[in-house]
Design an enzyme around this catalytic site. Structure first.
Site, PDB file in Angstrom:
ATOM      1  N   GLY A  72    -102.091 -66.024 -82.159  1.00  0.00           N
ATOM      2  CA  GLY A  72    -101.560 -67.363 -81.929  1.00  0.00           C
ATOM      3  C   GLY A  72    -101.558 -68.215 -83.187  1.00  0.00           C
ATOM      4  N   THR A  73    -102.583 -68.060 -83.994  1.00  0.00           N
ATOM      5  CA  THR A  73    -102.682 -68.873 -85.212  1.00  0.00           C
ATOM      6  C   THR A  73    -101.507 -68.563 -86.134  1.00  0.00           C
ATOM      7  OG1 THR A  73    -105.077 -68.921 -85.018  1.00  0.00           O
ATOM      8  CG2 THR A  73    -104.168 -69.410 -87.190  1.00  0.00           C
ATOM      9  N   ASN A 147    -105.956 -76.206 -74.257  1.00  0.00           N
ATOM     10  CA  ASN A 147    -107.005 -75.189 -74.161  1.00  0.00           C
ATOM     11  C   ASN A 147    -108.308 -75.706 -73.579  1.00  0.00           C
ATOM     12  OD1 ASN A 147    -106.306 -76.315 -76.856  1.00  0.00           O
ATOM     13  ND2 ASN A 147    -108.353 -75.641 -77.384  1.00  0.00           N
ATOM     14  N   GLN A 175    -102.135 -70.800 -74.334  1.00  0.00           N
ATOM     15  CA  GLN A 175    -102.997 -70.891 -73.150  1.00  0.00           C
ATOM     16  C   GLN A 175    -102.221 -70.808 -71.842  1.00  0.00           C
ATOM     17  OE1 GLN A 175    -106.154 -70.635 -72.931  1.00  0.00           O
ATOM     18  NE2 GLN A 175    -106.827 -71.014 -75.023  1.00  0.00           N
ATOM     19  N   SER A 195    -100.308 -65.439 -77.674  1.00  0.00           N
ATOM     20  CA  SER A 195    -101.424 -64.638 -78.185  1.00  0.00           C
ATOM     21  C   SER A 195    -101.874 -63.663 -77.107  1.00  0.00           C
ATOM     22  CB  SER A 195    -102.575 -65.576 -78.572  1.00  0.00           C
ATOM     23  OG  SER A 195    -103.687 -64.822 -78.981  1.00  0.00           O
ATOM     24  N   ALA A 196    -102.017 -62.382 -77.489  1.00  0.00           N
ATOM     25  CA  ALA A 196    -102.326 -61.349 -76.493  1.00  0.00           C
ATOM     26  C   ALA A 196    -103.697 -61.525 -75.839  1.00  0.00           C
ATOM     27  CB  ALA A 196    -102.241 -59.968 -77.150  1.00  0.00           C
ATOM     28  N   THR A 233     -96.954 -52.745 -91.856  1.00  0.00           N
ATOM     29  CA  THR A 233     -96.859 -51.780 -90.759  1.00  0.00           C
ATOM     30  C   THR A 233     -97.354 -52.427 -89.467  1.00  0.00           C
ATOM     31  OG1 THR A 233     -97.174 -49.987 -92.307  1.00  0.00           O
ATOM     32  CG2 THR A 233     -97.596 -49.481 -89.977  1.00  0.00           C
ATOM     33  N   CYS A 318    -115.435 -72.653 -81.390  1.00  0.00           N
ATOM     34  CA  CYS A 318    -115.361 -72.982 -82.802  1.00  0.00           C
ATOM     35  C   CYS A 318    -115.789 -71.759 -83.592  1.00  0.00           C
ATOM     36  CB  CYS A 318    -116.311 -74.154 -83.027  1.00  0.00           C
ATOM     37  SG  CYS A 318    -115.880 -75.152 -84.401  1.00  0.00           S
TER      38      CYS A 318
HETATM   39  N1  PLP Z   1    -103.409 -72.141 -79.735  1.00  0.00           N
HETATM   40  C1  PLP Z   1    -104.208 -72.411 -78.713  1.00  0.00           C
HETATM   41  C2  PLP Z   1    -103.838 -73.463 -77.724  1.00  0.00           C
HETATM   42  C3  PLP Z   1    -105.405 -71.702 -78.560  1.00  0.00           C
HETATM   43  O1  PLP Z   1    -106.220 -71.986 -77.534  1.00  0.00           O
HETATM   44  C4  PLP Z   1    -105.735 -70.706 -79.520  1.00  0.00           C
HETATM   45  C5  PLP Z   1    -107.008 -69.966 -79.412  1.00  0.00           C
HETATM   46  O2  PLP Z   1    -108.016 -70.499 -79.000  1.00  0.00           O
HETATM   47  C6  PLP Z   1    -104.853 -70.457 -80.565  1.00  0.00           C
HETATM   48  C7  PLP Z   1    -103.684 -71.196 -80.642  1.00  0.00           C
HETATM   49  C8  PLP Z   1    -105.123 -69.422 -81.601  1.00  0.00           C
HETATM   50  O3  PLP Z   1    -104.843 -68.131 -81.118  1.00  0.00           O
HETATM   51  P1  PLP Z   1    -105.442 -66.842 -81.823  1.00  0.00           P
HETATM   52  O4  PLP Z   1    -106.894 -66.803 -81.512  1.00  0.00           O
HETATM   53  O5  PLP Z   1    -104.706 -65.689 -81.238  1.00  0.00           O
HETATM   54  O6  PLP Z   1    -105.173 -66.966 -83.286  1.00  0.00           O
END
Ligand code: PLP
Length: 377
Positions: A72-73, A147, A175, A195-196, A233, A318
């Protein structure tokens, strides 16, 4: 995870679904590079492309709209940085975005404005409408569901405003996906992050979904994987597993209704003893409960619950392991409750018993804290 303990921290990471685990192990057993032209390579390519279709189907888009990334990041970063390259001149983010959005937006160096939320944790669309009157192409980042509180945002309404102003809309649906139905077109998003590991797949894999108005730019250089958008890859096993998780999550969305039922029953028990439920009254994810017991610090609550075998979270997890007062609860105008906020989040394997045990553990600890406070007074 042992059944003796209760895991209600799905918004941090959901336990892996059996189908996702099976897909992961099976892909690991016959590793091959999807770029190889031989039979094994073609089989790996097939796994990746089937997963792409499954992930696309989860949010109602064709496979070609999906770019696999590391989570997700990275999906949020790719969206924001691509929008900058595409010429946006400023960014508006909601006050409750995840750090993945907030920090990337800050790091972009573009002028940044923060859209406030009301006491329920819902963004102020009047504020957005006014802010969009200023000149300059704007990227708006609005998450679909928060979240910490689970509060669902009026993304489709925000989209109408953003489109009228000829801006771009990025939606962090990390989320929401797998917990509520997500329809990329109905939301009116230009890009959307997934995000998986939040929906029962593995950690370290995610996706950016992009519509026709968005251009996804290459930010990691190297080979031509992911149609040149994301070199390196592919994480074949992770992606195959993500695809399986996405398919099962979509097929079993209806089962989330029972989570809401158990979540609400717990909320009633907690409220009867003086806890305050945050975001109550707003549309929320069915399996998320954020509440505060005044005077009962989040960190102490998490430790007390952990000792009782119940794993929950204080606000957002965190990476440093340090618990800070919830920024989201502060943005809702409840700074008084921010140091006491606790997040309980269930999911596909959570049972009624789990939710009940969570209530038992919290109420027992709350009673002890209350008795101690009365002794001191
Ligand atoms: N965005 C939201 C709303 C999240 O809750 C999170 C993870 O807590 C992320 C992004 C980040 O996802 P990832 O852990 O896959 O990088």
């Amino acid at each position: 995870m042992s059944r003796a303990s209760v895991y209600l921290d799905y918004n941090a990471t959901a336990p892996m679904r059996p189908e996702a685990r099976e897909a992961l192990l099976s892909a690991l057993e016959s590793p091959a590079n999807p770029s190889s032209v031989h039979a094994a390579g073609r089989a790996a390519r097939d796994l990746v492309e089937r997963a792409r279709a499954e992930v696309g189907a989860l949010v109602g888009v064709p496979a070609g709209s999906v770019t696999f990334v590391s989570g997700g990041t990275e999906a949020n970063a790719l969206a924001i940085e691509s929008a900058k390259i595409a010429g946006v001149q400023r960014i508006i983010i909601s006050a409750i975005e995840h750090d993945a959005v907030t920090e990337t937006a800050k790091a972009s160096g573009l002028p940044l404005e923060v859209m406030p939320v009301d006491s329920l944790g819902i963004v102020d669309l009047d504020w957005l409408a006014q802010a969009l009157e200023k000149p300059g192409k704007t990227l708006v980042c609005l998450m679909l569901a928060n979240n910490e509180t689970g509060v669902i945002q009026p993304v489709d309404k925000a989209s109408a405003l953003v489109r009228a102003a000829e801006g771009l809309l990025h939606v962090d649906a990390v989320q929401a996906a797998g917990k509520i139905a997500v329809d990329f077109s109905a939301l009116g998003a230009d890009t959307l992050a997934l995000s998986a590991h939040k929906l029962g797949g593995p950690q370290g894999v995610g996706a950016l979904v992009a519509g026709t108005r968005a251009t996804v730019s290459r930010r990691q250089h190297g080979g031509g994987q992911e149609r040149g958008r994301r070199a390196g890859t592919e994480n074949v096993a992770g992606i195959a597993s993500f695809g399986a998780a996405a398919r099962v999550a979509r097929d079993s969305l209806a089962s989330m209704a029972e989570q809401a039922h158990w979540r609400d029953a717990l909320a009633q028990r907690l409220k009867a003893q003086g806890a305050v439920v945050l975001g109550e009254g707003a549309d929320r994810l069915p399996q998320t409960l954020c509440f505060a017991g005044e005077g009962f610090g989040s960190e102490v609550q998490v430790m007390n619950m952990d000792l009782a075998g119940v794993m929950v979270s204080a606000g957002s997890a965190c990476s440093s392991g340090k618990v800070k007062a919830s920024r989201v609860v502060e943005a809702m105008g409840r700074s008084d409750l921010a140091p006491f906020a606790l997040r309980v989040s269930g999911g596909w394997a959570s049972t009624e018993d789990d939710w009940n045990k969570c209530g038992d553990a919290w109420l027992a600890a709350w009673k002890r804290i209350g008795a101690r406070r009365r002794e001191v007074a």
